[in-house]
Design an enzyme around this catalytic site. Structure first.
Site, PDB file in Angstrom:
ATOM      1  N   PHE A   1      39.666  30.764 -26.682  1.00  0.00           N
ATOM      2  CA  PHE A   1      38.658  31.065 -27.706  1.00  0.00           C
ATOM      3  C   PHE A   1      38.503  32.560 -27.958  1.00  0.00           C
ATOM      4  CE2 PHE A   1      36.083  31.875 -23.982  1.00  0.00           C
ATOM      5  CZ  PHE A   1      35.294  32.932 -24.395  1.00  0.00           C
TER       6      PHE A   1
ATOM      7  N   GLU B   1      49.538  33.620 -19.618  1.00  0.00           N
ATOM      8  CA  GLU B   1      48.688  34.804 -19.702  1.00  0.00           C
ATOM      9  C   GLU B   1      47.300  34.325 -19.302  1.00  0.00           C
ATOM     10  OE1 GLU B   1      46.103  37.286 -20.792  1.00  0.00           O
ATOM     11  OE2 GLU B   1      46.649  36.767 -22.863  1.00  0.00           O
TER      12      GLU B   1
ATOM     13  N   CYS C   1      40.420  38.949 -21.297  1.00  0.00           N
ATOM     14  CA  CYS C   1      41.113  38.862 -20.010  1.00  0.00           C
ATOM     15  C   CYS C   1      41.325  40.263 -19.455  1.00  0.00           C
ATOM     16  CB  CYS C   1      42.416  38.099 -20.150  1.00  0.00           C
ATOM     17  SG  CYS C   1      43.460  38.787 -21.414  1.00  0.00           S
TER      18      CYS C   1
HETATM   19  C1  UN1 Z   1      42.962  38.488 -24.023  1.00  0.00           C
HETATM   20  O1  UN1 Z   1      41.832  38.794 -23.698  1.00  0.00           O
HETATM   21  O2  UN1 Z   1      43.412  37.327 -23.787  1.00  0.00           O
HETATM   22  O3  UN1 Z   1      44.376  44.369 -24.602  1.00  0.00           O
HETATM   23  C2  UN1 Z   1      43.878  39.395 -24.759  1.00  0.00           C
HETATM   24  C3  UN1 Z   1      43.450  43.718 -25.116  1.00  0.00           C
HETATM   25  C4  UN1 Z   1      43.750  42.889 -26.327  1.00  0.00           C
HETATM   26  C5  UN1 Z   1      44.222  41.537 -25.943  1.00  0.00           C
HETATM   27  C6  UN1 Z   1      43.352  40.776 -24.991  1.00  0.00           C
HETATM   28  N1  UN1 Z   1      44.734  43.555 -27.134  1.00  0.00           N
HETATM   29  O4  UN1 Z   1      42.327  43.759 -24.667  1.00  0.00           O
END
Ligand code: UN1
Length: 506
Positions: free
Chosen positions: A160, A262, A296
């Site tokens: 999400f 991921e 993430c």
């Molecule tokens: C994620 O939170 O799954 O580097 C990806 C970042 C973004 C991507 C996050 N370009 O924080």
């Protein structure tokens, strides 16, 4: 109020969430609601996929991929270029829809669309660079080289929090490499997925390539499970929790499929005595509070040299007091809601743990008297690492901990199950290099004087350990979406064997 935005993107109050070579009308699936986390109101209803719908999607993708793979790669790149242009035109509307469905602030919503555009540009260039090596053969009059072929249908499972950018990381590469894509978005953000699917179909459908981009919304994780088990999908790219990734990885491995994972991060940053604190505090604030802590790559642990601890905490406390919290589409807002009430409770429980384990609450933790799933960002000071710090809480909760020497701080930083992103703030080259050395940060991403989040698409994105080991987006991440073939051609008159082996009849 936002009806115009939804209408321009082709979103109705009731929508099909299943697209194979065409949008499926209501069939065997159930209906789910998409909610606006800022006010708890329903944005639209979405029809989810039945098993029959799913199989229809796979079959149409298999069929379309055969023709798509015959299109020269630079021509496939041209489709991505045209899709990128549609995204440029739709950037404000699609960014707003991301904001409405996820609660992330508008500049991050449109930023996500920009990330998709960047991926389209990258994929367009890449479409002329899908090259293999020529390798010197040990045998006379032989030529050895490698070439790359498409895999087939790539399954993409997205979360999400980046409902469209992460799909684009995968889809742009997969498509340009000659694959079809079957997309299972998060059931929390089905409308953005439908809007994106409508846009890409504008470039694919007129030429009969509709089936190379398929969509299967589900109510939970059912479609994801079908995909993991499905031998017709040679690659499953999955973004989400470590728990989800562990199950996908095992299922896909059992059928010798390939998975690209991921998963979670529990990212740390180190603030050394020489750090420029103006830069550091700005970077920490964006990394810890941006996207309401739901990346993430969000910063969750901050190790500060003891000589700077009070100063860093005071500055951060001041910054936390000034963060404008509110409706994410208002221009001044920097902190919107969490995705729903679930993570609000998780954050509360993590805070209680932290206080029991010896942490001190510096800021945050109070309920917010607004309709949606809002929380105050929390700052917790700990005298040394505590057990709760090893858990990823998907919310704006930052632990700040003093350290004595850099080796200790790096050890603490690495002492978690995940290995996604990391950062050091320093003006000393020896500290930066120690952090970047082989025994420094163990993460897939290691930054100096910038935060842990907000990566550009040009680099390969992903992390080690329970983050799953996958790499997406830039650099040579495209290779995961293709199969390598090593070819040796004997153009001479003889048949010399490698390694000097003799095998001649007398
Ligand atoms: C994620 O939170 O799954 O580097 C990806 C970042 C973004 C991507 C996050 N370009 O924080």
């Amino acid at each position: 109020m936002f009806e115009d935005v939804l209408t321009r993107l082709g979103i109705a109050s009731r929508n099909s969430g299943v697209h194979s070579s065409h949008w499926l009308p209501a069939s065997g699936g159930t209906w789910i609601d998409s909610w606006n986390p800022s006010n708890g109101r329903v944005l639209g209803e979405v029809l989810t996929a039945s098993r029959e719908d799913y199989d229809g999607c796979v079959l149409s993708a298999i069929d379309a991929q055969r023709a798509w793979a015959r299109v020269p790669a630079p021509r496939r790149g041209e489709y991505l270029r045209c899709f990128g242009n549609l995204l440029r035109n739709a950037k404000q509307d699609l960014g707003m829809l991301v904001t409405l469905e996820t609660g992330k602030i508008l500049s991050e919503g449109t930023g996500e669309v920009q990330e998709m555009i960047d991926m389209c540009d990258f994929a367009t260039g890449l479409s002329r660079q899908l090259y293999g090596l020529t390798i010197a053969s040990e045998r006379a009059e032989h030529r050895m080289f490698e070439q790359w072929h498409p895999l087939g249908v790539v399954g993409v499972i997205t979360a999400f929090n980046f409902p469209v950018a992460v799909w684009a990381w995968n889809a742009a590469l997969a498509l340009v490499c000659g694959n079809a894509v079957l997309w299972k978005p998060s059931p929390l953000t089905p409308l953005t997925a439908i809007a994106v699917q409508r846009l890409i179909q504008q470039v694919l459908a007129p030429d009969g390539f509709s089936g190379v981009s398929t969509l299967c919304v589900d109510a939970d994780s059912e479609v994801g499970k079908w995909m993991a088990m499905d031998g017709r999908l040679p690659l499953i790219s999955a973004t989400g929790s470590c728990r989800m990734g562990r199950s996908v990885a095992a299922t896909v491995a059992a059928r010798f499929g390939r998975s690209l994972l991921e998963l979670g991060g529990n990212n740390a940053a180190i603030v050394t005595p020489s750090a420029d604190l103006d830069r550091t505090v700005r970077a920490v604030l964006f990394a810890a509070v941006g996207t309401a802590g739901q990346r993430c790559t969000t910063l969750r642990r901050l190790f500060v040299h003891h000589s700077r601890l009070d100063e860093v905490i005071n500055r951060l406390a001041h910054a936390y007091d000034s963060v404008p919290l509110g409706l994410p589409w208002e221009p001044e807002t920097l902190l919107g809601p969490l995705i729903h009430q679930g993570p609000v409770g998780e954050m509360k429980r993590a805070l209680e743990h932290a206080l029991r384990e010896g942490g001190t609450l510096v800021r945050g933790g109070n309920p917010v008297p607004l309709e949606g799933s809002f929380v105050q960002p929390a700052l917790v000071k700990v005298p040394a690492p505590i057990p709760i710090m090893r858990q990823e809480t998907f919310a704006p909760l930052l632990y700040v901990c003093p350290y004595e020497d850099l080796t200790q701080a790096i050890t603490w930083q690495n002492d978690v199950h995940q290995g996604l992103s990391s950062a050091i703030f320093t003006d000393r080259i020896s500290e930066a290099e120690q952090f970047l050395a082989h025994n420094g940060s163990d993460c897939g991403i290691a930054n100096v004087n910038i935060g842990t989040s907000g990566a550009e698409i040009g680099g390969a994105f992903g992390g080690e350990k329970e983050t799953g080991g996958g790499r997406e987006a830039g650099s040579d991440a495209w290779k995961t979406y293709m199969r390598r073939q090593t070819c040796t051609i004997n153009w001479g008159q003889y048949l010399p064997l490698a390694q000097g082996v003799k095998f001649d009849l007398a």
